[in-house]
Design a protein around this motif. Structure first.
Motif, PDB file in Angstrom:
ATOM      1  N   LYS A  59      18.159  50.236  45.116  1.00 50.65           N
ATOM      2  CA  LYS A  59      17.111  49.610  44.702  1.00 50.65           C
ATOM      3  C   LYS A  59      16.393  50.066  43.040  1.00 50.65           C
ATOM      4  N   CYS A  60      16.449  51.512  43.049  1.00 50.99           N
ATOM      5  CA  CYS A  60      16.238  51.991  41.942  1.00 50.99           C
ATOM      6  C   CYS A  60      17.141  51.893  40.779  1.00 50.99           C
ATOM      7  N   VAL A  61      18.354  51.624  41.262  1.00 43.68           N
ATOM      8  CA  VAL A  61      19.515  51.512  40.405  1.00 43.68           C
ATOM      9  C   VAL A  61      19.448  50.060  39.471  1.00 43.68           C
ATOM     10  N   GLY A  62      19.290  49.101  40.575  1.00 44.18           N
ATOM     11  CA  GLY A  62      18.944  47.812  40.073  1.00 44.18           C
ATOM     12  C   GLY A  62      17.817  47.511  39.312  1.00 44.18           C
ATOM     13  N   THR A  63      16.587  47.997  39.531  1.00 40.86           N
ATOM     14  CA  THR A  63      15.548  47.984  38.691  1.00 40.86           C
ATOM     15  C   THR A  63      15.660  48.603  37.310  1.00 40.86           C
ATOM     16  N   ARG A  64      16.388  49.752  37.327  1.00 42.58           N
ATOM     17  CA  ARG A  64      16.229  50.524  36.045  1.00 42.58           C
ATOM     18  C   ARG A  64      17.263  49.465  35.248  1.00 42.58           C
ATOM     19  N   GLU A  93      25.957  40.397  37.995  1.00 44.30           N
ATOM     20  CA  GLU A  93      26.559  41.763  37.930  1.00 44.30           C
ATOM     21  C   GLU A  93      25.691  42.977  38.355  1.00 44.30           C
ATOM     22  N   ILE A  94      24.455  42.841  38.022  1.00 44.37           N
ATOM     23  CA  ILE A  94      23.660  44.060  38.399  1.00 44.37           C
ATOM     24  C   ILE A  94      23.643  44.266  40.125  1.00 44.37           C
ATOM     25  N   ASP A  95      23.545  43.128  40.734  1.00 47.20           N
ATOM     26  CA  ASP A  95      23.500  42.896  42.200  1.00 47.20           C
ATOM     27  C   ASP A  95      24.831  43.683  42.797  1.00 47.20           C
ATOM     28  N   GLN A  96      25.923  43.197  42.030  1.00 45.34           N
ATOM     29  CA  GLN A  96      27.194  43.499  42.595  1.00 45.34           C
ATOM     30  C   GLN A  96      27.333  45.149  42.477  1.00 45.34           C
ATOM     31  N   GLN A  98      24.888  47.295  42.413  1.00 42.88           N
ATOM     32  CA  GLN A  98      24.097  47.959  43.526  1.00 42.88           C
ATOM     33  C   GLN A  98      24.777  48.009  44.588  1.00 42.88           C
ATOM     34  N   ARG A  99      25.414  47.009  45.242  1.00 42.29           N
ATOM     35  CA  ARG A  99      26.293  47.067  46.368  1.00 42.29           C
ATOM     36  C   ARG A  99      27.289  48.059  46.302  1.00 42.29           C
ATOM     37  N   TYR A 100      28.143  47.992  45.228  1.00 41.32           N
ATOM     38  CA  TYR A 100      29.128  48.856  45.098  1.00 41.32           C
ATOM     39  C   TYR A 100      28.721  50.294  45.030  1.00 41.32           C
ATOM     40  N   TYR A 101      27.297  50.689  44.416  1.00 51.12           N
ATOM     41  CA  TYR A 101      26.969  52.127  44.309  1.00 51.12           C
ATOM     42  C   TYR A 101      26.423  52.430  45.835  1.00 51.12           C
ATOM     43  N   GLY A 102      25.823  51.599  46.482  1.00 53.86           N
ATOM     44  CA  GLY A 102      25.422  51.791  47.887  1.00 53.86           C
ATOM     45  C   GLY A 102      26.708  52.310  48.826  1.00 53.86           C
ATOM     46  N   GLN A 103      27.843  51.414  48.662  1.00 48.94           N
ATOM     47  CA  GLN A 103      29.020  51.502  49.353  1.00 48.94           C
ATOM     48  C   GLN A 103      29.630  52.949  49.108  1.00 48.94           C
ATOM     49  N   SER A 104      29.796  53.268  47.785  1.00 47.17           N
ATOM     50  CA  SER A 104      30.155  54.702  47.504  1.00 47.17           C
ATOM     51  C   SER A 104      29.405  55.876  47.847  1.00 47.17           C
TER      52      SER A 104
END
Length: 108
Positions: A59-64, A93-96, A98-104
């Protein structure tokens, strides 16, 4: 105020159950962890490790990223284009990201 509850919870579990928490699941607020560490609920010889919540980090990644896109909306980059727009950084793109960041993070 959360740090008061976290400190009380750690101290109470040690007294009543003989249970000591060695991992602290945090939400990014360093005051809570600092208060728990300072109170030393498990004694001086036990190190408490902070673990971040993956969902909160995502969430923080997307917000920033959204804030960055908003703040430099009209600023031209080195290629004379804006940060946002078609073929650039969009909300999708930001949503995507976020998902990739969480998965990694979860794969580690």
């Amino acid at each position: 105020m959360e740090f008061v509850g976290a400190t009380a919870l750690c101290a109470r579990s040690e007294q009543k159950l003989g249970l000591c928490y060695v991992q602290y699941l945090g939400d990014g607020d360093s005051k809570d962890l600092a208060a728990v560490l300072q109170s030393k609920p498990c004694g001086n010889n036990v190190d408490i490790i902070k673990t971040e919540c993956v969902g909160h980090v995502q969430k923080c990644v997307g917000t920033r990223l959204r804030r960055l896109k908003r703040d430099i909306k009209r600023t031209k980059l080195s290629d004379s284009k804006n940060l946002g727009g078609k073929g650039r950084l969009t909300d999708a793109e930001i949503d995507q990201l976020q998902r990739y960041y969480g998965q990694s993070i979860k794969k580690i």
